[in-house]
Structure formats: structure tokens, C-alpha cells
Write an enzyme that holds these catalytic residues in place. Structure first.
Site, PDB file in Angstrom:
ATOM      1  N   ASP A  78      16.033   9.453   1.488  1.00 36.48           N
ATOM      2  CA  ASP A  78      16.238   8.244   1.912  1.00 36.48           C
ATOM      3  C   ASP A  78      16.088   7.219   0.811  1.00 36.48           C
ATOM      4  OD1 ASP A  78      13.597   9.199   1.696  1.00 36.48           O
ATOM      5  OD2 ASP A  78      12.691   7.220   2.816  1.00 36.48           O
ATOM      6  N   GLU A 139      10.704   9.388   2.773  1.00 34.64           N
ATOM      7  CA  GLU A 139       9.725   9.460   1.626  1.00 34.64           C
ATOM      8  C   GLU A 139       9.214   7.970   1.548  1.00 34.64           C
ATOM      9  OE1 GLU A 139       8.324   9.114  -2.526  1.00 34.64           O
ATOM     10  OE2 GLU A 139       9.912   8.000  -1.533  1.00 34.64           O
TER      11      GLU A 139
END
Length: 373
Positions: A78, A139
Site C-alpha cells: 500500500d 502497512e
């Protein structure tokens, strides 16, 4: 053996795939197609049930010498915000957005390095340990992929998280962090007609905060009161105030000592002046991420040191003041250090990528993984 041009082009491919937190599916599926073509065994865990992502964590197993212990390589899927419309351009070895904005260097540079390593191993036939390649989700919004990872699916007990800036710097330490919520309860009253019947929660909170340190407490500890909410209207004595903050430290005892000071300060002020017959102060805390510290003589570090010597690179050991997937992995018995991939000014409109450093990261890891330490 690393192909710099191919590595750069792969990063540009990845940068074109939008993957903000919880929307990582397209990127994950692209990686499945890449690694299956390279002989990898690809599968997803069930972390999406908890992370609320479109995708679970992607795990890829690449075969290696069976007499060697598996090694983990990790990068997160991400980006901190969407990158739709990004137009990465290269000039003098620097890739940045043609307009100000993210290019996804955090952490698509790490993903690109892992892909290039897999391709290079396939081409050269060089012996290396079995590899567990892990691409985590979410994350950037609390290390959620790593928190909810099914650790039974990971064979490796040591590895490398590719999620920092300079590949010449190996991060061996990161702090523990807690976030907390403090609630101060006073008593509401009309501020014009009968203010003496009220107890001003904002004033109580201010008195407690004025006795506490904030900012950098010492070289390894910080405390921040970051959010404050309270009051309903200017003509009402405020009944409640909520304060949110965080403590970070490399020393767990210092976190506990600061927490005791906070509870004592708020407890003292509210017990002296708090509302009758009701809780005047409450506090709750939760872990943001755990600390880790990897010794310099651990095998996961020795590999990098020997590889750097062979390549003529001067490595530095450092600590990080934020959290990463490595914090969670170390807590779960996988000894990991963090290595830089050339990203710079991440999470800002000035984000850019130093191509030479991304290549250096790949070369360093390729050498480290073909050594027996």
C-alpha cells in the site's frame, strides 16, 4: 548480475498501479502473475477479514538450497494515499512525479527490488536459501497486514524488510510506541447564569498538562499530546475533555515511568477539583507497535556486512523512530532488520527515488543471499 535498467522499468510498471491502503488487490494480482512466471508458489492469507483490505497478504515461496534456512524478504503493497494520475519522470538518475505528488516509492521500490532479485536468481542459477517473499497490506494505516498475518504460513525465522531510504544504512532498532486517551470529567452549568455550579474540564485538563513534559524527553524517548476535544458551546461550562497522545521509547521502563506521571498528574488535579459523585478522570492505552533490537552479531546482519565488504560499501547501523512491519515480525519470532531502497521525502509531495540506491539495495541483497555465513 542485477539489471539496473530492468529494475528501473519494473518500478515504473509498479508505480502505474494504484494501491492505497485497503485497495491493494490490483497490485497483488499483478505480482502473482510475475512470480508464478518465475516459478514461485503464490497464495494469500485471510488477513483481509481483519484489515478490511480488498486483499490478504501475498506470500510467495521461491525454492532454494534445501540445506539452508529460509530467508524472508518483505515490502508492503500500500501507499499512504492514492497515486492515480501520477506521472513519474526520470532526470539525472532521480525519479519524481512530473507534478508534485507521490510516485509510490514507499514501498514500490522495495517490491521492484524483490522482483529483480527473483529474476536474477532465475537467470543465473546462483545458489541461495529458500525465500519467503511477503507483500503486506495496510502497512501505512497501522501495520495491519503484519498484525493479522497468519505466521504459520511463513517458514523463515529471519529476514529483511525493504522499507527505508539509504541502502547503506541498516536499521537494527526501533522503539515501542503506545497511544493513549485521557478523559477528564467536570460538571456542566450555564456559563452566564450559574458558572459557580460548574467544574470546567478544560481548565482541569490544562492544569494537569502544565505539569507534564512534552516533546523529546531524552535521546530515546518522546511524548506528545496530539489531539484535544472538549466543550459544547461558549455559554456552557465544559463538562468533558478528551486528550489523545502517544509515548515512544527504546526503553520500556521509560514508557511506564511517563505513563505513571500522566496518571498521577491528571488524577491529582481531578481528585482535588473534580465533580462530586462521578469519575473525574479515566485513562486507557494501547500498543501502536512493539520495539525491536537486533544484535550486530546476528546472522541476518553478518550477511549484509560481508556482502557490503565484497562490494566495497560502507554500512552504517542505525535506529528508527517510527514503526514498520519489522517491529511486528520481530515480536512474532522472525528476526528482521530494515534496509533502504533509495526512496526519499516519502509521504510528501516532494517524494522521489534515487535509482542508483535502488540498484545498490538489489546488489547488496543479491550478494548477501548468495553467501553462507
Amino acid at each position: 548480475m542485477i539489471d539496473p535498467e530492468r529494475l528501473k522499468l519494473e518500478f515504473l510498471n509498479l508505480a502505474a498501479i494504484n494501491s492505497p491502503s485497503t485497495r491493494e488487490r490490483d497490485l497483488a494480482q499483478y505480482l502473482v502473475s510475475v512470480f508464478e512466471a518465475l516459478g514461485g508458489e503464490c497464495f494469500f492469507d485471510h488477513s483481509a477479514v481483519y484489515s478490511r483490505s480488498e486483499s490478504g497478504n501475498l506470500i510467495v515461496r521461491l525454492p532454494g538450497r534445501e540445506d539452508l534456512e529460509p530467508v524472508l524478504l518483505c515490502a508492503h503493497l500500500d501507499t499512504v494515499e492514492p497515486t492515480e494520475g501520477a506521472r513519474p519522470v526520470e532526470e539525472a538518475g532521480i525519479i519524481r512525479n512530473e507534478r508534485k505528488g507521490l510516485i509510490g516509492a514507499d514501498d514500490k521500490s522495495g517490491i521492484a527490488v524483490i522482483i529483480e532479485l527473483a529474476r536474477t536468481f532465475r537467470e543465473t542459477g546462483a545458489e541461495h536459501p529458500p525465500l519467503d517473499l511477503l507483500f503486506t497490506t495496510c502497512e501505512e494505516i497501522g501495520l495491519l497486514g503484519a498484525r493479522y498475518l497468519d505466521y504459520k504460513l511463513i517458514r523463515a525465522r529471519e529476514g529483511y524488510v525493504l522499507d527505508s531510504e539509504d541502502p547503506r544504512e541498516v536499521i537494527l532498532r526501533a522503539p515501542e510506541a503506545i497511544k493513549f486517551t485521557l478523559t477528564v470529567t467536570g460538571r456542566a452549568a450555564h456559563a452566564g447564569l450559574e458558572p459557580e455550579k460548574g467544574i470546567n474540564a478544560i481548565k482541569l485538563c490544562a492544569e494537569a498538562l502544565s505539569t507534564l513534559p512534552t516533546g523529546r524527553i531524552d535521546e530515546e524517548t518522546t511524548l506528545n499530546f496530539g489531539v484535544i476535544r472538549g466543550g459544547k458551546a461558549v455559554n456552557i461550562v465544559p463538562e468533558e475533555v478528551v486528550v489523545e497522545g502517544e509515548i515512544r521509547s527504546h526503553d520500556l521502563k521509560k514508557i511506564e515511568a511517563l505513563w505513571e506521571k500522566i496518571e498521577e498528574a491528571f488524577g491529582r488535579v481531578t481528585s482535588e477539583k473534580g465533580a462530586d459523585g462521578r469519575p473525574a478522570f479515566s485513562a486507557k492505552r494501547e500498543e501502536m507497535f512493539p520495539h525491536f533490537r537486533v544484535p550486530e552479531d546476528h546472522r541476518v546482519v553478518r550477511r549484509l556486512v560481508k556482502a557490503a565488504e565484497d562490494l566495497g560499501i560502507n554500512l552504517r547501523f542505525a535506529r528508527r523512530e517510527g514503526g514498520s512491519d519489522a517491529n511486528i515480525f520481530n515480536r512474532n519470532g522472525i528476526t528482521c532488520v530494515i534496509l533502504g531502497t533509495g526512496m526519499r521525502r516519502v509521504h510528501s509531495p516532494e517524494e522521489y527515488l534515487v535509482v542508483e540506491d535502488m540498484v545498490l539495495c538489489a546488489r547488496l541483497l543479491y550478494r548477501a543471499l548468495t553467501l553462507e555465513v
